[in-house]
Design an enzyme around this catalytic site. Sequence first.
Site, mmCIF file in Angstrom:
data_model
loop_
_atom_site.group_PDB
_atom_site.id
_atom_site.type_symbol
_atom_site.label_atom_id
_atom_site.label_comp_id
_atom_site.label_asym_id
_atom_site.label_seq_id
_atom_site.Cartn_x
_atom_site.Cartn_y
_atom_site.Cartn_z
ATOM 1 N N HIS A 77 0.872 -1.180 0.000
ATOM 2 C CA HIS A 77 0.000 0.000 0.000
ATOM 3 C C HIS A 77 0.913 1.235 0.000
ATOM 4 O O HIS A 77 2.021 1.184 0.536
ATOM 5 C CB HIS A 77 -0.848 -0.045 1.277
ATOM 6 C CG HIS A 77 -1.903 1.008 1.392
ATOM 7 N ND1 HIS A 77 -1.634 2.284 1.815
ATOM 8 C CD2 HIS A 77 -3.239 0.971 1.155
ATOM 9 C CE1 HIS A 77 -2.758 2.985 1.841
ATOM 10 N NE2 HIS A 77 -3.744 2.214 1.443
ATOM 11 N N ASP A 116 3.252 -4.675 8.072
ATOM 12 C CA ASP A 116 2.034 -3.877 7.937
ATOM 13 C C ASP A 116 0.853 -4.838 8.098
ATOM 14 O O ASP A 116 0.570 -5.632 7.196
ATOM 15 C CB ASP A 116 2.027 -3.193 6.560
ATOM 16 C CG ASP A 116 0.729 -2.443 6.292
ATOM 17 O OD1 ASP A 116 -0.188 -2.512 7.133
ATOM 18 O OD2 ASP A 116 0.648 -1.789 5.240
ATOM 19 N N GLN A 130 -4.315 -5.233 6.899
ATOM 20 C CA GLN A 130 -5.301 -6.160 6.316
ATOM 21 C C GLN A 130 -5.261 -7.527 6.974
ATOM 22 O O GLN A 130 -5.995 -8.426 6.558
ATOM 23 C CB GLN A 130 -5.054 -6.317 4.801
ATOM 24 C CG GLN A 130 -5.256 -5.052 4.005
ATOM 25 C CD GLN A 130 -6.707 -4.582 3.979
ATOM 26 O OE1 GLN A 130 -7.638 -5.319 4.313
ATOM 27 N NE2 GLN A 130 -6.911 -3.336 3.586
ATOM 28 N N LYS A 155 -10.295 -1.043 10.521
ATOM 29 C CA LYS A 155 -10.447 -2.235 9.677
ATOM 30 C C LYS A 155 -10.803 -3.466 10.508
ATOM 31 O O LYS A 155 -11.020 -4.543 9.972
ATOM 32 C CB LYS A 155 -9.157 -2.477 8.885
ATOM 33 C CG LYS A 155 -8.896 -1.367 7.857
ATOM 34 C CD LYS A 155 -7.834 -1.748 6.874
ATOM 35 C CE LYS A 155 -7.213 -0.560 6.187
ATOM 36 N NZ LYS A 155 -8.041 0.005 5.114
ATOM 37 N N CYS A 160 -4.807 2.444 -3.593
ATOM 38 C CA CYS A 160 -3.564 3.008 -3.030
ATOM 39 C C CYS A 160 -2.421 2.007 -3.180
ATOM 40 O O CYS A 160 -1.568 1.873 -2.282
ATOM 41 C CB CYS A 160 -3.731 3.419 -1.569
ATOM 42 S SG CYS A 160 -4.974 4.668 -1.330
HETATM 43 N N1 7TS Z 1 -1.633 -0.871 4.696
HETATM 44 C C1 7TS Z 1 -2.518 -1.632 4.023
HETATM 45 C C2 7TS Z 1 -2.125 -2.997 3.568
HETATM 46 C C3 7TS Z 1 -3.794 -1.122 3.778
HETATM 47 O O1 7TS Z 1 -4.672 -1.873 3.120
HETATM 48 C C4 7TS Z 1 -4.136 0.179 4.213
HETATM 49 C C5 7TS Z 1 -5.469 0.802 3.900
HETATM 50 C C6 7TS Z 1 -3.182 0.894 4.922
HETATM 51 C C7 7TS Z 1 -1.942 0.345 5.148
HETATM 52 C C8 7TS Z 1 -3.444 2.265 5.462
HETATM 53 O O2 7TS Z 1 -4.382 2.205 6.483
HETATM 54 P P1 7TS Z 1 -4.925 3.555 7.145
HETATM 55 O O3 7TS Z 1 -6.016 3.089 8.054
HETATM 56 O O4 7TS Z 1 -3.780 4.154 7.890
HETATM 57 O O5 7TS Z 1 -5.426 4.407 6.023
HETATM 58 N N2 7TS Z 1 -6.140 0.225 2.808
HETATM 59 C C9 7TS Z 1 -7.266 0.686 2.229
HETATM 60 C C10 7TS Z 1 -7.913 0.003 1.193
HETATM 61 O O6 7TS Z 1 -7.532 -1.073 0.725
HETATM 62 N N3 7TS Z 1 -8.999 0.683 0.816
HETATM 63 O O7 7TS Z 1 -9.082 1.783 1.586
HETATM 64 C C11 7TS Z 1 -8.016 1.793 2.470
#
Ligand code: 7TS
Length: 418
Positions: free
Chosen positions: A135, A212, A215, A238, A376
């Site tokens: 990401h 990370d 997910q 999430k 992203c």
């Molecule tokens: N890493 C991964 C693998 C992610 O899927 C996401 C967000 C992030 C980091 C960042 O997370 P945040 O909560 O700090 O924004 N992924 C997604 C997505 O797949 N669709 O919307 C956000």
Amino acid sequence: MPTSHTVAHYESQTFDVQKFRKDFPIMNQQVHGKPLVYLDNAATTQKPLSVIETENRYYREYNANIHRGVHLLSQQATKAYEDARVKVQKFLNASQPSEIIYTRGATEGINLVAQTWGRKNVQAGDEILISAMEHHSNIVPWQMLCEEKGAKLQVIPINDAGELLMDEFKKLVTAKTKLVAVTHVSNALGTINPVVEIIQYAHSKGVLVLIDGAQSVPHVKVDVQVLDCDFYVFSGHKIYAPTGIGVLYGKLKHLETMPPYQGGGDMIASVTFHKTIYAKPPHKFEAGTPHIAGVIGMGAALDYVSAIGLDRIAAHEHELLVYGTKVLSQFKEVRFIGTASEKAGVISFTLGEIHPHDIGTILDKQGVAIRAGHHCAQPVMERFDIPATARASFGLYNVKEEIDVLAQAIQKTLEVFA
Ligand code: 7TS
């Protein structure tokens, strides 16, 4: 992800999904006159009543600032805030609560490590190793660090199924490598990476590893002591918790030697104009009034998933993945992006020449919420030579009937573009 053996094991127990659905008030509504089918859980999950009510109760009954009031409400808020840290510690099986740092989310956790550990330890000529399926939040902070330091970003390639090329990974770990930062589960492909093997190999070469977990934590049981990772990040939203709150786990020995991230209140032991003494972890990294309600809500969310059991949630979502893959395979126009042998409940696909944004728009009119775009993860799109995908991603409350509705909506999309 569970093996087929564990899936069979849990299938024999009741997973009362209809009961769980009732815990999520948002599910009970229509969009565009159709029952909501929410399949965008990789973007964010819905919140159970227990989380909504826990936040609500905090604001109605004991809202106060933490760590600084002698009055009762402040003591209650501080206790709930620190109790939630113990919940996170147990959830990840960290060895102590001080290894748990609250952040705004996975993005901030990665930036924190890049800006503190990274700025202290990475020098010109060093290398940071990430993967081709990251990401943007696990790419850009490292690029910024590399640019500042004159270091180099290296990338582990992936195969056509969306799996890491482990032989290439091993070749890329050299004497110059300072950190390996990889995702546990890919948001764009669903791939579950062999993080244990990655961590063991990197450690055998004296290289630290950040995982990370944005997910993975909602879908895979994570034990940071078994993994032996140096850092692990995730986002509360999430995993059925509020937005704006997340976690950085770090081994205490690293956290103790890392400089602070931001300066301000609550992160100090003492301040004079001459010199400031920083607090110990975790407070050293939590400057300012934090998202207290979010922290307490996240504690309630972890209680919620723990009561159901992550293994059972994983088994349920695996069933949905298998069913969804089978149903969508019946469309000759569907091209799956991400066909790894180890996958979480994410189905990314294209549909002939139809742009994924058009798919998303037509599905929305049928009540089906998916995400369409590059997720992203633009380098992943480039790897597969596509601008975007449509992505259905599952949560604990999804049912096979919703996948049938997805299939009908895809059929409709094909008819519109015929
Ligand atoms: N890493 C991964 C693998 C992610 O899927 C996401 C967000 C992030 C980091 C960042 O997370 P945040 O909560 O700090 O924004 N992924 C997604 C997505 O797949 N669709 O919307 C956000």
